[in-house]
Motif scaffolding. Structure first.
Motif, PDB file in Angstrom:
ATOM      1  N   LYS A 154      20.687 -46.470 -24.675  1.00 41.35           N
ATOM      2  CA  LYS A 154      20.732 -45.523 -23.561  1.00 41.35           C
ATOM      3  C   LYS A 154      20.483 -44.113 -24.088  1.00 41.35           C
ATOM      4  O   LYS A 154      20.874 -43.800 -25.210  1.00 41.35           O
ATOM      5  CB  LYS A 154      22.103 -45.562 -22.869  1.00 41.35           C
ATOM      6  CG  LYS A 154      22.432 -46.860 -22.148  1.00 41.35           C
ATOM      7  CD  LYS A 154      22.828 -48.007 -23.026  1.00 41.35           C
ATOM      8  CE  LYS A 154      24.088 -47.741 -23.824  1.00 41.35           C
ATOM      9  NZ  LYS A 154      24.467 -48.935 -24.662  1.00 41.35           N
ATOM     10  N   ALA A 155      19.850 -43.291 -23.279  1.00 40.68           N
ATOM     11  CA  ALA A 155      19.621 -41.902 -23.665  1.00 40.68           C
ATOM     12  C   ALA A 155      19.792 -41.003 -22.453  1.00 40.68           C
ATOM     13  O   ALA A 155      19.464 -41.395 -21.325  1.00 40.68           O
ATOM     14  CB  ALA A 155      18.226 -41.725 -24.259  1.00 40.68           C
ATOM     15  N   VAL A 156      20.313 -39.803 -22.685  1.00 37.53           N
ATOM     16  CA  VAL A 156      20.577 -38.824 -21.629  1.00 37.53           C
ATOM     17  C   VAL A 156      20.139 -37.452 -22.117  1.00 37.53           C
ATOM     18  O   VAL A 156      20.336 -37.111 -23.293  1.00 37.53           O
ATOM     19  CB  VAL A 156      22.086 -38.798 -21.262  1.00 37.53           C
ATOM     20  CG1 VAL A 156      22.436 -37.548 -20.466  1.00 37.53           C
ATOM     21  CG2 VAL A 156      22.466 -40.046 -20.479  1.00 37.53           C
ATOM     22  N   ILE A 157      19.571 -36.655 -21.223  1.00 36.84           N
ATOM     23  CA  ILE A 157      19.262 -35.250 -21.512  1.00 36.84           C
ATOM     24  C   ILE A 157      20.005 -34.387 -20.496  1.00 36.84           C
ATOM     25  O   ILE A 157      19.958 -34.653 -19.281  1.00 36.84           O
ATOM     26  CB  ILE A 157      17.755 -34.968 -21.446  1.00 36.84           C
ATOM     27  CG1 ILE A 157      17.034 -35.658 -22.614  1.00 36.84           C
ATOM     28  CG2 ILE A 157      17.470 -33.463 -21.489  1.00 36.84           C
ATOM     29  CD1 ILE A 157      15.525 -35.485 -22.608  1.00 36.84           C
ATOM     30  N   LEU A 158      20.708 -33.374 -21.007  1.00 34.96           N
ATOM     31  CA  LEU A 158      21.413 -32.401 -20.174  1.00 34.96           C
ATOM     32  C   LEU A 158      20.763 -31.034 -20.332  1.00 34.96           C
ATOM     33  O   LEU A 158      20.221 -30.713 -21.393  1.00 34.96           O
ATOM     34  CB  LEU A 158      22.880 -32.281 -20.603  1.00 34.96           C
ATOM     35  CG  LEU A 158      23.773 -33.525 -20.548  1.00 34.96           C
ATOM     36  CD1 LEU A 158      25.167 -33.170 -21.060  1.00 34.96           C
ATOM     37  CD2 LEU A 158      23.846 -34.093 -19.140  1.00 34.96           C
TER      38      LEU A 158
ATOM     39  N   GLY B 105      24.943 -28.343 -18.211  1.00 31.27           N
ATOM     40  CA  GLY B 105      25.603 -29.642 -18.197  1.00 31.27           C
ATOM     41  C   GLY B 105      25.075 -30.594 -17.150  1.00 31.27           C
ATOM     42  O   GLY B 105      25.629 -31.672 -16.954  1.00 31.27           O
ATOM     43  N   LYS B 106      23.990 -30.212 -16.473  1.00 31.19           N
ATOM     44  CA  LYS B 106      23.402 -31.092 -15.461  1.00 31.19           C
ATOM     45  C   LYS B 106      22.517 -32.142 -16.134  1.00 31.19           C
ATOM     46  O   LYS B 106      21.719 -31.830 -17.008  1.00 31.19           O
ATOM     47  CB  LYS B 106      22.561 -30.277 -14.476  1.00 31.19           C
ATOM     48  CG  LYS B 106      21.899 -31.129 -13.397  1.00 31.19           C
ATOM     49  CD  LYS B 106      21.023 -30.276 -12.486  1.00 31.19           C
ATOM     50  CE  LYS B 106      20.314 -31.146 -11.453  1.00 31.19           C
ATOM     51  NZ  LYS B 106      19.414 -30.341 -10.588  1.00 31.19           N
ATOM     52  N   MET B 107      22.678 -33.416 -15.709  1.00 25.55           N
ATOM     53  CA  MET B 107      21.845 -34.478 -16.251  1.00 25.55           C
ATOM     54  C   MET B 107      20.451 -34.397 -15.632  1.00 25.55           C
ATOM     55  O   MET B 107      20.307 -34.475 -14.416  1.00 25.55           O
ATOM     56  CB  MET B 107      22.470 -35.853 -15.965  1.00 25.55           C
ATOM     57  CG  MET B 107      21.773 -36.997 -16.703  1.00 25.55           C
ATOM     58  SD  MET B 107      22.385 -38.653 -16.223  1.00 25.55           S
ATOM     59  CE  MET B 107      24.102 -38.542 -16.676  1.00 25.55           C
ATOM     60  N   VAL B 108      19.449 -34.223 -16.474  1.00 24.61           N
ATOM     61  CA  VAL B 108      18.077 -34.087 -15.980  1.00 24.61           C
ATOM     62  C   VAL B 108      17.252 -35.344 -16.234  1.00 24.61           C
ATOM     63  O   VAL B 108      16.182 -35.514 -15.637  1.00 24.61           O
ATOM     64  CB  VAL B 108      17.378 -32.862 -16.598  1.00 24.61           C
ATOM     65  CG1 VAL B 108      18.064 -31.586 -16.185  1.00 24.61           C
ATOM     66  CG2 VAL B 108      17.321 -32.965 -18.125  1.00 24.61           C
ATOM     67  N   ALA B 109      17.728 -36.235 -17.115  1.00 27.12           N
ATOM     68  CA  ALA B 109      16.993 -37.470 -17.388  1.00 27.12           C
ATOM     69  C   ALA B 109      17.925 -38.487 -18.030  1.00 27.12           C
ATOM     70  O   ALA B 109      18.866 -38.123 -18.750  1.00 27.12           O
ATOM     71  CB  ALA B 109      15.802 -37.201 -18.307  1.00 27.12           C
TER      72      ALA B 109
ATOM     73  N   GLN C  16      10.564 -37.902 -18.808  1.00 23.27           N
ATOM     74  CA  GLN C  16      11.188 -37.583 -17.519  1.00 23.27           C
ATOM     75  C   GLN C  16      11.521 -36.094 -17.409  1.00 23.27           C
ATOM     76  O   GLN C  16      11.434 -35.509 -16.327  1.00 23.27           O
ATOM     77  CB  GLN C  16      12.472 -38.396 -17.337  1.00 23.27           C
ATOM     78  CG  GLN C  16      12.301 -39.881 -17.139  1.00 23.27           C
ATOM     79  CD  GLN C  16      13.649 -40.570 -17.002  1.00 23.27           C
ATOM     80  OE1 GLN C  16      14.549 -40.079 -16.328  1.00 23.27           O
ATOM     81  NE2 GLN C  16      13.813 -41.703 -17.650  1.00 23.27           N
ATOM     82  N   ALA C  17      11.935 -35.498 -18.529  1.00 20.94           N
ATOM     83  CA  ALA C  17      12.347 -34.091 -18.534  1.00 20.94           C
ATOM     84  C   ALA C  17      11.172 -33.140 -18.781  1.00 20.94           C
ATOM     85  O   ALA C  17      11.380 -31.935 -18.943  1.00 20.94           O
ATOM     86  CB  ALA C  17      13.414 -33.877 -19.597  1.00 20.94           C
TER      87      ALA C  17
END
Length: 264
Positions: free
Chosen positions: A15-19, A23-27, A51-52
């Protein structure tokens, strides 16, 4: 705008997340892990960066790797244990939650969260795969169902057929025998969910759970397991607004945001 990443390389899924800096999740992304952890991380990061609208992960201000393959995340500035990252991920999602059961592909963890999102205490069962994501995959195969269908099967059961085997291999054999005998499939499934819930009991107590708990990891999407845990542990299972499978990656991204902003 600066961006920060977290990549959680698990044994089953990556899993991967970009903030962003607020602190808002953008992807976010969830992919099946490959045999090679580094390739899993590369594929997940390519997806979230696209995505970002970022060229690649080098454009992130800070990147943290976590999970089973955390040492294999290319370009990561550092890595942090998945225990800490799950705690932080849950904390930023719902700061009122103070206890977690994280059911991963290969282990089960009980985690107690402090007021700042750090880990107060934890316990882990990594000696046996019974009750893990791989265990549920094996059980679903026995029913010739996919995981989403299996996770709802026990909800219709009027009775519970106990599953006595503690080992995944023996439990799968026991289930196949019960199915072959024509026993109600929903009642067998209820027995499986109940057996796993009982294995979570010690983890929940060590995590300091008193009145409520939340589930993280892919197994948190198992409705039958949530119901069984509430029944066995006498605790309310709090549902999270964000995908519970992303908690490790989200926590890693939040740590990356905090560390990246502190460097200014």
């Amino acid at each position: 705008m600066k961006y920060f990443g977290g990549c959680d390389v698990g044994s089953t899924f990556t899993k991967a997340v970009i903030l962003d800096e607020n602190g808002k999740m953008v992807a976010d992304t969830t992919i099946r892990s490959k045999i090679n952890s580094e390739q899993s991380a590369i594929a997940a990061m390519e997806d979230v960066c696209k995505q970002a609208n970022l060229k690649d992960s080098k454009e992130l201000s800070y990147l943290i790797g976590t999970g089973y393959g955390r040492n294999k995340v290319p370009f990561a500035d550092e890595n942090i244990s998945e225990i800490s990252c799950h705690a932080m991920g849950v904390h930023v999602t719902n700061p009122n939650v103070k206890a977690i059961i994280d059911i991963g592909g290969q282990d089960v963890k009980g985690i107690s969260i402090d007021t700042d999102g750090t880990v107060k205490n934890f316990a882990m069962n990594d000696k046996c795969s019974a009750g893990t994501g791989r265990f549920f995959e094996a059980m679903a195969r026995s029913f010739e169902l996919d995981l989403p269908a299996f996770s709802k099967l026990s909800l219709t059961a009027k009775n519970v057929i106990p599953i006595t085997a503690q080992c995944t291999v023996f439990a799968e054999s026991e289930v196949i025998t019960l199915v072959g005998e024509g026993k109600p499939m929903d009642e067998i499934a209820a027995g499986i969910e109940m057996a796993v819930a009982k294995r979570c009991f010690v983890m929940a107590k060590k995590a300091g759970a008193t009145d409520s708990i939340t589930l993280t990891g892919g197994c948190a999407k198992n409705d039958g397991l949530k119901e069984a845990i509430e029944h066995v542990l006498k605790l309310k299972v709090v549902s999270l607004d964000t995908d519970p499978q992303l908690m490790g990656a989200l926590g890693a991204a939040e740590y990356a945001r905090q560390k990246g902003l502190a460097k200014r």
